[in-house]
Design a protein around this motif. Sequence first.
Motif, PDB file in Angstrom:
ATOM      1  N   GLN A  16      54.820 -16.810  21.823  1.00  0.00           N
ATOM      2  CA  GLN A  16      53.542 -17.185  22.436  1.00  0.00           C
ATOM      3  C   GLN A  16      53.744 -18.118  23.636  1.00  0.00           C
ATOM      4  O   GLN A  16      53.004 -18.039  24.623  1.00  0.00           O
ATOM      5  N   LYS A  17      54.733 -18.977  23.543  1.00  0.00           N
ATOM      6  CA  LYS A  17      55.045 -19.859  24.670  1.00  0.00           C
ATOM      7  C   LYS A  17      55.498 -19.037  25.869  1.00  0.00           C
ATOM      8  O   LYS A  17      55.075 -19.294  27.018  1.00  0.00           O
ATOM      9  N   THR A  18      56.335 -18.038  25.623  1.00  0.00           N
ATOM     10  CA  THR A  18      56.794 -17.163  26.702  1.00  0.00           C
ATOM     11  C   THR A  18      55.625 -16.406  27.316  1.00  0.00           C
ATOM     12  O   THR A  18      55.528 -16.268  28.540  1.00  0.00           O
ATOM     13  N   TYR A  19      54.730 -15.919  26.480  1.00  0.00           N
ATOM     14  CA  TYR A  19      53.553 -15.177  26.956  1.00  0.00           C
ATOM     15  C   TYR A  19      52.706 -16.055  27.878  1.00  0.00           C
ATOM     16  O   TYR A  19      52.300 -15.619  28.969  1.00  0.00           O
ATOM     17  N   THR A  20      52.450 -17.283  27.474  1.00  0.00           N
ATOM     18  CA  THR A  20      51.628 -18.186  28.277  1.00  0.00           C
ATOM     19  C   THR A  20      52.320 -18.544  29.585  1.00  0.00           C
ATOM     20  O   THR A  20      51.680 -18.606  30.643  1.00  0.00           O
TER      21      THR A  20
ATOM     22  N   GLU B 140      47.306 -11.845  17.778  1.00  0.00           N
ATOM     23  CA  GLU B 140      48.259 -11.912  16.672  1.00  0.00           C
ATOM     24  C   GLU B 140      47.561 -12.343  15.391  1.00  0.00           C
ATOM     25  O   GLU B 140      46.663 -13.185  15.409  1.00  0.00           O
ATOM     26  N   VAL B 141      47.997 -11.763  14.296  1.00  0.00           N
ATOM     27  CA  VAL B 141      47.630 -12.244  12.960  1.00  0.00           C
ATOM     28  C   VAL B 141      48.924 -12.650  12.265  1.00  0.00           C
ATOM     29  O   VAL B 141      49.848 -11.851  12.142  1.00  0.00           O
TER      30      VAL B 141
ATOM     31  N   ARG C 238      44.201 -20.607  18.291  1.00  0.00           N
ATOM     32  CA  ARG C 238      44.265 -20.097  16.927  1.00  0.00           C
ATOM     33  C   ARG C 238      43.030 -20.479  16.127  1.00  0.00           C
ATOM     34  O   ARG C 238      42.415 -21.523  16.350  1.00  0.00           O
ATOM     35  N   SER C 239      42.704 -19.631  15.179  1.00  0.00           N
ATOM     36  CA  SER C 239      41.573 -19.855  14.299  1.00  0.00           C
ATOM     37  C   SER C 239      41.976 -20.792  13.163  1.00  0.00           C
ATOM     38  O   SER C 239      43.166 -21.032  12.935  1.00  0.00           O
TER      39      SER C 239
ATOM     40  N   LEU D  65      48.157 -16.771   3.264  1.00  0.00           N
ATOM     41  CA  LEU D  65      47.483 -17.505   4.328  1.00  0.00           C
ATOM     42  C   LEU D  65      47.480 -16.663   5.592  1.00  0.00           C
ATOM     43  O   LEU D  65      48.495 -16.092   5.962  1.00  0.00           O
ATOM     44  N   HIS D  66      46.318 -16.596   6.244  1.00  0.00           N
ATOM     45  CA  HIS D  66      46.182 -15.853   7.498  1.00  0.00           C
ATOM     46  C   HIS D  66      45.728 -16.792   8.610  1.00  0.00           C
ATOM     47  O   HIS D  66      44.806 -17.588   8.428  1.00  0.00           O
ATOM     48  N   THR D  67      46.368 -16.669   9.769  1.00  0.00           N
ATOM     49  CA  THR D  67      45.928 -17.356  10.981  1.00  0.00           C
ATOM     50  C   THR D  67      45.825 -16.323  12.092  1.00  0.00           C
ATOM     51  O   THR D  67      46.772 -15.557  12.309  1.00  0.00           O
ATOM     52  N   THR D  68      44.680 -16.286  12.778  1.00  0.00           N
ATOM     53  CA  THR D  68      44.479 -15.335  13.871  1.00  0.00           C
ATOM     54  C   THR D  68      44.553 -16.070  15.202  1.00  0.00           C
ATOM     55  O   THR D  68      43.967 -17.147  15.360  1.00  0.00           O
ATOM     56  N   PHE D  69      45.281 -15.484  16.148  1.00  0.00           N
ATOM     57  CA  PHE D  69      45.460 -16.071  17.473  1.00  0.00           C
ATOM     58  C   PHE D  69      44.732 -15.207  18.501  1.00  0.00           C
ATOM     59  O   PHE D  69      44.749 -13.972  18.405  1.00  0.00           O
TER      60      PHE D  69
END
Length: 248
Positions: free
Chosen positions: A172-176, A230-231, A185-186, A218-222
């Motif tokens: 995610q850091k590379t993407y940004t 991403e999930v 993130r949720s 546990l689920h986290t959605t980005f």
Amino acid sequence: MGKQSNAARKAKYERIADDLRDAIRAGEYADDGRLPSESDLMARYGVARMTVRQALSVLQNEGLTESRKGSGVFVSPTPVTGSARLARLEKHGRIYSPGETSTDHVAMIRSCTDGDVIEQLEIEPHDEIVIRRRVFRQDGKPTVVALSCIHMRALAVVPELLEQGQLTPFWQKTYTERTGIEITRSPERRSARLASSDELAALEIDIPATAAVPVLVLHTTFRTADGPIEVWEDVHAPGLWQVDRGTE
């Protein structure tokens, strides 16, 4: 007067507990997991030993620390939530808690049939997604199977997503960095279900094929401005306390 004195004393040990909790969440004790001694904490905060012990008792009751006779107080070797892990990574560049490692990093493209992932990523059934899988271990013992289900639009920006092995830095850091687009993130969602045979194998749980093993999930959605990207799913091994250290 007595009531004011008790309230002031309680507020002080709670503030110390809050300070130490934040330090644990930030990974400040990641090297060996040992907290400062009671004497050091007394000097740092200018309080009596009883106040320090009250603060440490709060952390131990929360499952964040454990006392080892003759050695001191240590951060508990318990699985950390994915959200807490990422918060620590963002703030301090540390993804692991004391004694923690990760293994079995695998990347692939798969057709998505998981209803929750389909809903969270806002895709159609059987659409392809990138899946990255790894196993977190505490002192060598598997504790969490972590699965990243990533929208295909991320692959055009970060083709490294399909590389086998651990990605450094976090994708995610590379993407940004490459797009200038922020990923948010949720709140983490928690549920339970029966573990799959693959998850049981990854967690090294040897039971009869017909046995049912419930696990915490546990689920986290980005998301980006373009939608969910991403999930992250964490499947925790049964019989372990799961502690949320640092979702702030």
